[in-house]
Write a protein that holds these residues in place. Structure first.
Motif, PDB file in Angstrom:
ATOM      1  N   CYS A 261      -6.618   0.643   0.381  1.00  0.00           N
ATOM      2  CA  CYS A 261      -5.643  -0.447   0.383  1.00  0.00           C
ATOM      3  C   CYS A 261      -5.359  -0.871   1.818  1.00  0.00           C
ATOM      4  O   CYS A 261      -5.052  -0.043   2.680  1.00  0.00           O
ATOM      5  CB  CYS A 261      -4.353   0.005  -0.305  1.00  0.00           C
ATOM      6  SG  CYS A 261      -3.076  -1.276  -0.360  1.00  0.00           S
TER       7      CYS A 261
ATOM      8  N   CYS B  42       0.825  -1.215   0.000  1.00  0.00           N
ATOM      9  CA  CYS B  42       0.000   0.000   0.000  1.00  0.00           C
ATOM     10  C   CYS B  42       0.855   1.259   0.000  1.00  0.00           C
ATOM     11  O   CYS B  42       0.423   2.313  -0.460  1.00  0.00           O
ATOM     12  CB  CYS B  42      -0.930   0.006   1.218  1.00  0.00           C
ATOM     13  SG  CYS B  42      -2.117  -1.365   1.227  1.00  0.00           S
TER      14      CYS B  42
ATOM     15  N   CYS C  55      -4.735   0.178  -5.467  1.00  0.00           N
ATOM     16  CA  CYS C  55      -6.165  -0.116  -5.359  1.00  0.00           C
ATOM     17  C   CYS C  55      -7.033   0.938  -6.023  1.00  0.00           C
ATOM     18  O   CYS C  55      -8.265   0.924  -5.855  1.00  0.00           O
ATOM     19  CB  CYS C  55      -6.561  -0.240  -3.883  1.00  0.00           C
ATOM     20  SG  CYS C  55      -5.972  -1.758  -3.107  1.00  0.00           S
TER      21      CYS C  55
ATOM     22  N   CYS D 225      -7.908  -4.807  -1.313  1.00  0.00           N
ATOM     23  CA  CYS D 225      -8.542  -3.531  -1.612  1.00  0.00           C
ATOM     24  C   CYS D 225      -9.970  -3.555  -1.066  1.00  0.00           C
ATOM     25  O   CYS D 225     -10.738  -4.470  -1.391  1.00  0.00           O
ATOM     26  CB  CYS D 225      -8.549  -3.252  -3.110  1.00  0.00           C
ATOM     27  SG  CYS D 225      -6.896  -3.112  -3.833  1.00  0.00           S
TER      28      CYS D 225
END
Length: 730
Positions: free
Chosen positions: A311, A299, A306, A320
């Motif tokens: 994320c 992330c 995402c 996600c």
């Protein structure tokens, strides 16, 4: 001094690339050394991962001991166990250097170089021996030779022979991509076998000559072609190569149970098992340390992984999660997508339904139901007319492609097509059809489909699903009689014998149409462009677009004179009454074309004899027939036969139709000439017996009607225009 200069260039090169290498291999600064151990020789240097180590107790064994070598105020790792400086280390599978992926745990050193004829390199390391150590030469390296007319070979590769040759001069044109890679022009590269621990090489000249600089070494890089002139080759270039390390499996231990943080890659070498460790997907770090593989936070490291969703990092991966805006946006997007797909599908279905409805409408309007009724009532007594769909004919003609056009005329266009069964056909796509003539059009299709004569182009079927009906005929490949007369070819010379045979065949077909069938059929447009020749150069009468079917002894009265200038019966022009004798007049003009090779209308002749018929009759009256005969047949023709045909043509052109012979009489006379010429035996061998088909006509069928197909009105038709069924041989 030379040695210090070398070390200076080496140090500069090291610091130019180590930052990128360190960023690629250890970009999150996870621990790589044992606790309380340093992992660099200086702040900007390469990181040293365990099992290597700096200082006592920080390395796995003496083989992995690293000493910081200080030179010219720079410090870099040195392996005393093998006496080599190290440029960088790598741990992970995805370690990348200059777009090349290195798939093993390894480190990079300066490559040994073997030189010949160079002003440098004599004091450089020229070979490498790692026997007994846990280090191996990586097969990421390539054996490279640089120079002109060089032959370089590796030593110590066992049964395998590794080497290559490179040449210079103007030979680069023989090497594909010589300016992009080392393929044998000025330099060459080749792969090496895996698991090597010894490297040495030999350098030889391919041709005797002046002393030029040549060298060989191992390199992990894909070199491109140099502008190589001795002595400047790669003197100030630091060439690096890859080495791998492999840990030994402890005695009495199964390879799979060897201690790795996550996963083990086991390699067997010289009856001993060795292994390497790697972090599994989603983790990074040093797998040789307890807890050394750490989770990657995708992330944070992968931007926008995402999209608009949230994320959430999980061990070894990520997920996600949809937020309310994302859910709302996704729902709206999905709704719009479904709406678009639904609208497209409805439009497509509606379009198909409209097309099917339109086809049914055209089929009914064009007399499809009447045709089916007539075919059913005549079932078993006539040849079946096939009803083609519009898609069948579109597919057969490649959507009526312009390249498929065979000919064009007043009625429309004829295309060459191939049906699904492979049969070649001619498809006539007409221009217009009056609605009040649809019944007569269907009756004509029924009648013409029953004609089964070898000298008449057969109609195979029709399509009634289009605005204007289309007719499908058999395909005739060898052009028209007009083309053969005006554009002669060597493969089929128009001899007198061939002309007489064609005249007899056409007369036979017209005689059949006029008198052999139960319902006489008048062609009404007999001309040389409507007489086609098949693959055996047999005559075929075509284009019944304005033909008429009438009762016995009836004539047909029309309000519009139809036909082709030069062929039309003068009596028909005055009275508008068309009889079988009108076809006889047109056939007489065709006979004159066969005799003279002239055109039916020519501006090169005087005004009063512009028409071929008038020109011929004037020559006959003045006894000048021999002057207008076609010179191509004078030497081999029978003068008596020619005169007889000329007299027959003159009788066909009589202004009073009562004085003209019938087509049956004309055929009998021409057939008698052939019989006399060939003899009874040859006639039996070469001619087929004519079989006439009686046409059954239902009582409901109307036979006296105006034609829905008009080739030409009045006299606006060009005398040289081509018929719809014309074909030019390839």
């Amino acid at each position: 001094m030379d040695c210090d200069l070398k070390r200076f260039f080496f140090a500069i090169f090291l610091f130019q690339i180590h930052g990128y290498i360190v960023a690629s291999a250890f970009h999150h600064e996870f621990p790589v050394a044992l606790p309380d151990c340093i992992d660099r020789c200086d702040r900007a240097g390469a990181r040293v991962p365990y099992p290597f180590g700096i200082g006592k107790g920080c390395y796995k064994s003496k083989w992995y001991e690293v000493v910081c070598n200080h030179s010219l105020h720079l410090s870099f790792p040195f392996l005393p166990s093998i006496g080599l400086d190290v440029i960088s280390f790598s741990l992970t599978d995805d370690f990348i250097y200059e777009d090349r992926s290195h798939k093993s745990n390894g480190f990079q050193i300066q490559s040994p170089r073997k030189t010949s004829g160079c002003s440098y390199g004599k004091k450089d390391v020229q070979s490498l021996n790692l026997t007994g150590s846990p280090f191996f030469i990586s097969d990421n390296n390539k054996f490279t030779a640089v120079g002109c007319n060089i032959k370089a070979m590796m030593v110590g590769t066992g049964p395998q022979i590794v080497g290559c040759e490179a040449r210079c001069g103007k030979e680069n044109r023989y090497y594909k991509d010589a300016d992009k890679s080392c393929v044998g022009y000025k330099c060459c590269q080749t792969k090496i076998p895996p698991g090597l621990q010894v490297y040495d090489s030999t350098v030889e000249k391919l041709e005797p000559g002046k002393n030029v600089c040549q060298e060989a070494y191992l390199s992990r890089e894909d070199f491109s072609n140099y502008t190589l002139t001795s002595p400047d080759l790669t003197e100030n270039v630091i060439v690096t190569m890859d080495l791998e390390w492999r840990l030994e499996v402890p005695p009495n231990t199964v390879p799979e149970s060897s201690k790795c943080e996550v996963s083990t890659s086991v390699i067997r070498t010289d009856d001993q098992y060795k292994y390497q460790c790697r972090c599994r997907s989603g983790y990074e770090g040093n797998p040789y340390l307890p807890g050394g593989c750490q989770d990657i936070d995708e992330c944070r490291t992968i931007y926008g992984v995402c999209g608009k969703n949230k994320c959430v990092n999980v061990p070894g991966s990520f997920r996600c999660e949809k937020t309310w805006p994302a859910i709302l946006g996704g729902t709206l997007s999905s709704g719009l997508l479904l709406l678009a797909v639904g609208t497209w599908w409805i439009c497509k279905v509606n379009k198909k339904q409209k097309a099917a409805k339109q086809k049914r409408k055209f089929f009914k309007r064009n007399g499809g139901l009447l045709l089916e009724q007539q075919m059913f009532s005549l079932q078993g007594s006539v040849n079946k007319t096939k009803l083609f769909s519009s898609s069948d004919l579109e597919k057969a003609t490649n959507r009526f492609n312009a390249s498929r056009v065979l000919g064009q005329g007043g009625q429309g266009t004829v295309y060459k097509g191939m049906l699904e069964d492979g049969m070649i056909v001619a498809v006539k796509k007409s221009k217009a059809l009056k609605e009040e003539n649809l019944e007569e059009f269907i009756n004509e299709i029924i009648l013409l489909s029953q004609i089964n004569h070898r000298n008449v182009v057969g109609i195979l079927g029709c399509c009634l699903e289009t605005e204007v009906p289309m007719l499908v005929y058999e395909f005739i490949p060898n052009r028209s009689l007009f083309d053969h007369l005006q554009n002669p070819s060597d493969y089929f010379p128009m001899t007198w014998k061939a002309r007489l045979c064609i005249a007899c065949e056409v007369a036979d077909a017209l005689s059949y149409l006029h008198s052999a069938a139960s319902v006489p059929i008048y062609h009404r447009d007999v001309k040389s462009t409507n007489i086609l020749l098949d693959e055996k150069h047999r005559a075929k009468v075509s284009d019944f677009g304005i033909s008429r079917c009438v009762g016995i002894d009836d004539t047909h009265l029309t309000t519009v004179v139809q036909g082709t200038v030069g062929y039309v019966d003068p009596e028909y022009l005055q009275s508008s009454h068309f009889t079988g004798k009108s076809d006889v007049y047109s056939f007489g003009v065709v006979l004159i074309e066969l005799l003279t090779g002239g055109k039916p209308v020519s501006v090169l002749r005087p005004q009063e004899v512009k028409m071929l018929g008038a020109y011929f009759l004037e020559a006959m009256r003045n006894d000048r027939l021999h002057e207008i005969l076609d010179a191509r047949m004078e030497e081999e023709c029978d003068q008596e036969e020619v005169l007889a045909v000329a007299k027959l043509a003159r009788s066909c052109l009589s202004l009073n139709s009562e004085h003209r012979p019938t087509m049956r009489d004309v055929f009998i006379e021409l057939d008698r000439m052939q019989f006399k010429k060939q003899g009874a035996q040859n006639l039996a061998e070469n001619c087929e017996e004519h079989t006439y088909i009686q046409i059954a006509t239902p009582e409901t069928m109307s036979l006296s009607y105006y034609s829905p197909y008009t080739l030409v009105g009045n006299s606006s038709f060009s005398p040289d225009s081509k018929p719809l069924m014309i074909h030019t041989t390839q």
